[in-house]
Each structure stands twice: as structure tokens, then as C-alpha cells.
Scaffold this motif. Structure first.
Motif, PDB file in Angstrom:
ATOM      1  N   UNK A  51       0.840  -1.200   0.000  1.00  0.00           N
ATOM      2  CA  UNK A  51       0.000   0.000   0.000  1.00  0.00           C
ATOM      3  C   UNK A  51       0.878   1.254   0.000  1.00  0.00           C
TER       4      UNK A  51
ATOM      5  N   UNK B  52     -12.491  -4.492  -5.549  1.00  0.00           N
ATOM      6  CA  UNK B  52     -11.271  -4.442  -6.367  1.00  0.00           C
ATOM      7  C   UNK B  52     -10.937  -3.038  -6.849  1.00  0.00           C
TER       8      UNK B  52
ATOM      9  N   UNK C  41     -11.715 -13.750 -11.025  1.00  0.00           N
ATOM     10  CA  UNK C  41     -10.508 -13.177 -10.401  1.00  0.00           C
ATOM     11  C   UNK C  41     -10.844 -12.240  -9.232  1.00  0.00           C
TER      12      UNK C  41
ATOM     13  N   UNK D 155      -0.959  -2.253  -6.173  1.00  0.00           N
ATOM     14  CA  UNK D 155      -2.237  -2.931  -5.966  1.00  0.00           C
ATOM     15  C   UNK D 155      -2.053  -4.448  -5.885  1.00  0.00           C
TER      16      UNK D 155
ATOM     17  N   UNK E  67     -12.063 -12.634  -5.125  1.00  0.00           N
ATOM     18  CA  UNK E  67     -11.871 -13.715  -4.176  1.00  0.00           C
ATOM     19  C   UNK E  67     -12.629 -13.484  -2.867  1.00  0.00           C
TER      20      UNK E  67
ATOM     21  N   UNK F 251      -7.798  -0.709  -3.881  1.00  0.00           N
ATOM     22  CA  UNK F 251      -6.607  -1.568  -3.809  1.00  0.00           C
ATOM     23  C   UNK F 251      -6.111  -1.920  -2.411  1.00  0.00           C
ATOM     24  N   UNK F 252      -6.010  -0.968  -1.515  1.00  0.00           N
ATOM     25  CA  UNK F 252      -5.379  -1.241  -0.230  1.00  0.00           C
ATOM     26  C   UNK F 252      -6.276  -1.945   0.781  1.00  0.00           C
TER      27      UNK F 252
ATOM     28  N   UNK G 150      -7.372  -4.995   1.394  1.00  0.00           N
ATOM     29  CA  UNK G 150      -6.950  -6.220   2.075  1.00  0.00           C
ATOM     30  C   UNK G 150      -5.927  -5.910   3.166  1.00  0.00           C
ATOM     31  N   UNK G 151      -4.905  -5.127   2.817  1.00  0.00           N
ATOM     32  CA  UNK G 151      -3.889  -4.763   3.810  1.00  0.00           C
ATOM     33  C   UNK G 151      -4.538  -4.018   4.980  1.00  0.00           C
ATOM     34  N   UNK G 152      -5.490  -3.129   4.685  1.00  0.00           N
ATOM     35  CA  UNK G 152      -6.174  -2.384   5.744  1.00  0.00           C
ATOM     36  C   UNK G 152      -6.935  -3.331   6.667  1.00  0.00           C
TER      37      UNK G 152
ATOM     38  N   UNK H 205      -6.265  -6.461   7.306  1.00  0.00           N
ATOM     39  CA  UNK H 205      -5.356  -7.258   8.121  1.00  0.00           C
ATOM     40  C   UNK H 205      -4.697  -6.410   9.208  1.00  0.00           C
ATOM     41  N   UNK H 206      -4.525  -5.127   8.926  1.00  0.00           N
ATOM     42  CA  UNK H 206      -3.936  -4.226   9.921  1.00  0.00           C
ATOM     43  C   UNK H 206      -4.858  -4.086  11.135  1.00  0.00           C
TER      44      UNK H 206
END
Lengths: 332, 332
Positions: free
Chosen positions: A261, B247, B280, A266, B282, B250-251, B253-255, B257-258
Motif C-alpha cells: 500500500x 477491487x 478473479x 495494488x 476472491x 486496492x489497499x 486487504x492490507x487495511x 489485516x492491519x
């Protein structure tokens, strides 16, 4: 150019398989010598050893998900294929057909109690022939789950035999003189093995697509279409990274993903496989938009890789390649 | 207590399967009525419909990874099992044996050119009988890859037939009067089907373990061992969450998990499966240490779930349960 001067491309065979179609779409046989392999591991070995210039292997299907054998070989847990990098991809629409021997002048089978499930996006296929004599079906294990509505409606209870590929399924049916067998396979396989298409487009979902990867040896020169500098700077590129995290270090995965990020890269997919070292430890496979610039150490992908390698263990770049997703979307 | 008053537990059958062993280890047959199902989906349906009080299904193997059918059913993409929650787990060591009919007074087969691979942690098993008459092997598809060294050494080139379970493999061999078949199956199956153990512990890795989940209906009362308030507060609990991300964002997923890091919730695994909606895209399956406290809205897990649901789409808590990992580690 003589045949033996063409660069060799190893692909998961046999001929007429979906992987063969992916290989043909990427490497014209006029300029490349396409060579079928029995297993995905054989393709990796052919490229690692230099026997083949490139390899083509299945990576994921839009309905069934990851091809775990390919992930494990890219992860290279046992150090047998250390020099393999991804350098391309291809998307092939999967349109399963029922192939077999049609019965002349027979009335095509009609489905009883057809309850078409609204969740399926492909209208239920109508058989072109009588299916009542079929006592055994052959296909690749992934295909059964992709053709549920058709199988439940017309071939419920018929014995199913798993074989190594949809193409091999067609080959077995072609070798059956009694006509009691049928294969879930492709149009191309019907032509190659001289079978009748008993029903067409029997998959539950329109747009069912398999994605393939092209692999190379690390020291192999890039072809123009694989080289960023010979392509439009606006093209979209993807990269693949594998890493493991220290289980004594809980936040490591989230920290790794936050790096992407930070550099505005992406993430397009994330997968895990058993690490092979300790139970319930995993190798992470992270795919993201961007390309590692070999000649620009200060590019965002290089910066991200540096940051990630400081947070996680065994971080390994597995290649960058031009995205072909737009091509597939328009082709499906 | 009369038989029909015992709560019913559905498990992936047939009897003597590893899932049966997991069910027996969790639900004593004196107090529960164990009932085999043909497919993992049947177990989910039995619990969703209330026919069964609990269900037991395989979830992941330490060598082969995820059982994708179980993930897709928990993800409930098609809304057929909306009330299923996970409420327990069990670990069963997988010790494959070669089962068949031993030949009296024959000299046991010895391996030629035995090149034992250093990467395997289980010493190569030595056959107790003559294996030279075996012309066909039956097993579950996952078992072949777990017994590579033994098969390569003693049964190279012998035909392999995939069947639905290792237990079904033993049943087929028991029904073969000529003795030319053998099964990769378990000790328990040898007893149940009256077969000889031709070789024991033939898996490549020691500690090969399969993890099973216990499922319940959302409105089903918790048993004492499933209820945090009736257990030691020091016990470790796990929770499972599914979500999808936008989709175009973009960020995300990381957000997501944070968030777990913020609330000091250790992530123990992350998996992805196709969303079933768009190619594509998920569904993410995130497992973490911690328990959703139904009566404590301000607990860390509830706080994390709230935060995640604001970042991602279709966020769904799939249950919390007591970790059994320590038990399995000591048992392997």
C-alpha cells in the motif's frame, strides 16, 4: 528455419489440452517447437535444465481456484527448481463439451425435472444425441464441479472416472469401440480424436476461464513481448512474490501487505500453501500490479521488495510479466 | 439413554475414514449417534436442516493444504447454508498403511535402488509381505502425494485408481478375492474390513496431520466444552472470518489485516477462494486467535469485526472455538 532450431516450449500435455491451447496462443508453432510433458513438475524440470526455452503451466481457474501443484513448484520448497521465473500469462476460456459417439437417428435425451439453478450463468445445454446408453464418464477432476447442472440433469448417477486431463478423457473415449463412454472435454479434443459433440458448452458458468503462466530460466534472455523496454509504457505489468513469516511475530503478514500500500502497488491475489517445514506454517504467494526494474534499483517494486524482505523470512521475487487480463475479458 | 435420543453427529464417511476418527475423538458414541454422509456438502445440509446436531468435516492437511470443498461451503457463496458456524476442531495424525492380502510364507519385497530423499522426515517403511503380485492400488487422490518415497521404491508403475476416501479404498480391496489389489488406508480400516497391513507408516513425513472442523447451526445451544464461560479463561480460542474486498479499492486487504494487528489478534491463517460472482475476485478466509464474546460488545474481536466490516464487503463471522492444536502436537 529448420525444426530443431526453433526454441522448445514445454507444456502440460497431452496435445489438445487447455494448456496446449494456451501454449499455441502465446508461441506460434511456426517459430516454436511445442513439446507436451506428462506432469506440471516435468515442465518445470524441462525449463530448469534448459531442455526447454519456456514452459506453460495452468495456474488458476476462475471457478475452481488455484492449481496447487504449480504453486508448490513456484514456491520451490525442496530447492529443485531454483532458477524458475514467471515471464508471461495466458487466459483460455474453458468451454466443456460432452464428447462421445452419437447414435444415428436416436431422439436426443431430454432432461426430467429440470430445475435450473438461478446461480448458474450459462443456460442449461441441450443434448444433441441420445445419452441414455452412457454408463461411464471420463474427465479431469476439476471438470465435474464445473458442469454440475448438466450432469445432475442428464447424467445423474453415471459412473465418473478421474483421469489426468480432459484431453486424455477424450482419447480414452475414442478408444472405446462400444460407445458406452463419454468425456467432458473440449471442441479441440473432439477434432483431434474424431469424436462427436453430444452437447456443447455444458459448464455452469459463462466466462469460466483458466489462467496459465509462462515460465523461463532466470538467465534466459527476454523476448521483445516479455521486455518492458520494448513495450508500451502504459501496459500493465504484474509481479509475484513468495515469502514466509515468523510465527513468533504475529503482525508480520499485515506489515508485509502494508508495504504494498505504501508504494501504491495494488495486490491482485494472495495465496497460501503449507511451508513443508513445520505443520501449520505457510508460504505466502502475493501477486501485485507492477514490475521489478532490473536497472532501476529505486523503482517502487524494488523498494517494496526490500522492505518486505526485512519483515519476513525467505522472501523471493518470482518474476514480472505483462498482464493479459484485458485480452481474456474481451475474448470470453 | 435410548439410541434415538442421542444427539446426531453427521461426518464425512464412510466408517473408518479419518473424519470418522475425528468425530469419535470429539463425540463419544455412548452419548452421540454418529452418522456417515457421502459428501462434505451432505454434512453441511444435515446440520443446516437440523437433521444433525453437529457435523465433522476435513479442513486442511499439514502437507497438502486446504480442503477447498469445505472452504466453499463455509463461504456459502450460494446462500444454501447460511446458519452454519464453526464450534470446534480436531487433529488426527495421518499414518497411511498399505493394506491388502498378505501371501503366506512369501519373502517380503525389498526395494531396489533405494534412494531415500533427505527431505522426507519418516524413514522409508519396510514391507511385511511380498508386494510383487500387486497390480492395482486404490486410494484417495491426496494420499498418493503423501507416500511418494514408498510408492516410488516398492510400487513404481503400478496402476493407481482414485476413489472417494482411503476407507472406500480398503473396502474395495476387501471385496477383491484375487488379492492383486492394495489400498493406501488406515490401521482402523484394516480392522474394519479385515485386511492385512502389508506395510505400516508409509507416509513421507512424520507428523502428517489432518485438521477437522466441528460445525453447528447458529441457533444451536453450546455444549460445555464449546462455551468459553464453562472453560478455563486461559484456554486459547480461534475465530474465523470471511470477507470480500472491492477491487476498485486496492489497499483494502492490507487495511483489513492491519485491524487485527491493532487489536493484538494474531492471524493464524489466510486463504482465498474464487468469489463465484466475478472472475478473479476472491473470498478471503481469515483465522485468528480470539473469541467473539456474544455478551461483550466491547471485546477486541467484536471491535475488530466492526472495523473490518467498514473496510470490506460481505464480512461474515463464521464462529469461534477452542484451539486443540496443543493436544495434536503432543499426540503426533
Amino acid at each position: 528455419m529448420a525444426n530443431d532450431e526453433r526454441p522448445a516450449v514445454a507444456f502440460l500435455g497431452p496435445e489438445a489440452s487447455y494448456t496446449h491451447q494456451a501454449a499455441l496462443s502465446t508461441f506460434p508453432p511456426t517459430t516454436h517447437s511445442l513439446s507436451p510433458c506428462t506432469t506440471i513438475a516435468d515442465v518445470f524440470t524441462a525449463v530448469q535444465s534448459g531442455t526447454a526455452h519456456r514452459g506453460v503451466v495452468p495456474f488458476e481457474n476462475s471457478s475452481n481456484g488455484s492449481v496447487i501443484f504449480t504453486f508448490d513448484l513456484i514456491g520451490d520448497l525442496h530447492g529443485t527448481h531454483p532458477d524458475i521465473l514467471v515471464c508471461g500469462e495466458a487466459y483460455v476460456p474453458v468451454k466443456h463439451c460432452l464428447l462421445g459417439h452419437s447414435i444415428p437417428n436416436a431422439i436426443p435425451t431430454t432432461g426430467r425435472n429440470v430445475q435450473f439453478d438461478a446461480k448458474f450463468t450459462n443456460p442449461l445445454a441441450v443434448p444433441r444425441s441420445d445419452l441414455s446408453k452412457i454408463t461411464k464418464l471420463y474427465s479431469h477432476p476439476q471438470a465435474w464441479g464445473q458442469c454440475k447442472a448438466f450432469l445432475d440433469t442428464y447424467l445423474k448417477g453415471v459412473e465418473r472416472q478421474d483421469v489426468s486431463s480432459t484431453s486424455r478423457a477424450a482419447e480414452l473415449v475414442a478408444a472405446d469401440p462400444f460407445g458406452g463412454t463419454a468425456a467432458l472435454s473440449s471442441h479441440v479434443a473432439a477434432k483431434v480424436f474424431g469424436l462427436d459433440v453430444l452437447a456443447e458448452s455444458i459448464n455452469d458458468h459463462l466466462g469460466n476461464t483458466t489462467r496459465f503462466l509462462v515460465i523461463r530460466r532466470r538467465d534466459s534472455a527476454l523476448a521483445p513481448q516479455e521486455d518492458k523496454h520494448k513495450n508500451d509504457k502504459q501496459d500493465k505489468w504484474k509481479s509475484l512474490l513468495t515469502f514466509t513469516v515468523d510465527h513468533a511475530h504475529p503482525g508480520a503478514l499485515a506489515k508485509c501487505l502494508t508495504v504494498f500500500e505504501k508504494y501504491a502497488l495494488n495486490l491482485t491475489s494472495i495465496n497460501t500453501r503449507p511451508s513443508g517445514v513445520e505443520n501449520w506454517n505457510y508460504v505466502f504467494f502475493v501477486e501485485f500490479d507492477g514490475r521489478k526494474e532490473d536497472d532501476e534499483a529505486q523503482g517502487n517494486v524494488n523498494k517494496a521488495l526490500n522492505d518486505v524482505s526485512r519483515i519476513c523470512k525467505a522472501c523471493s521475487w518470482k518474476g514480472s510479466w505483462k498482464s493479459r487480463l484485458e485480452l481474456s475479458t474481451s475474448a470470453v
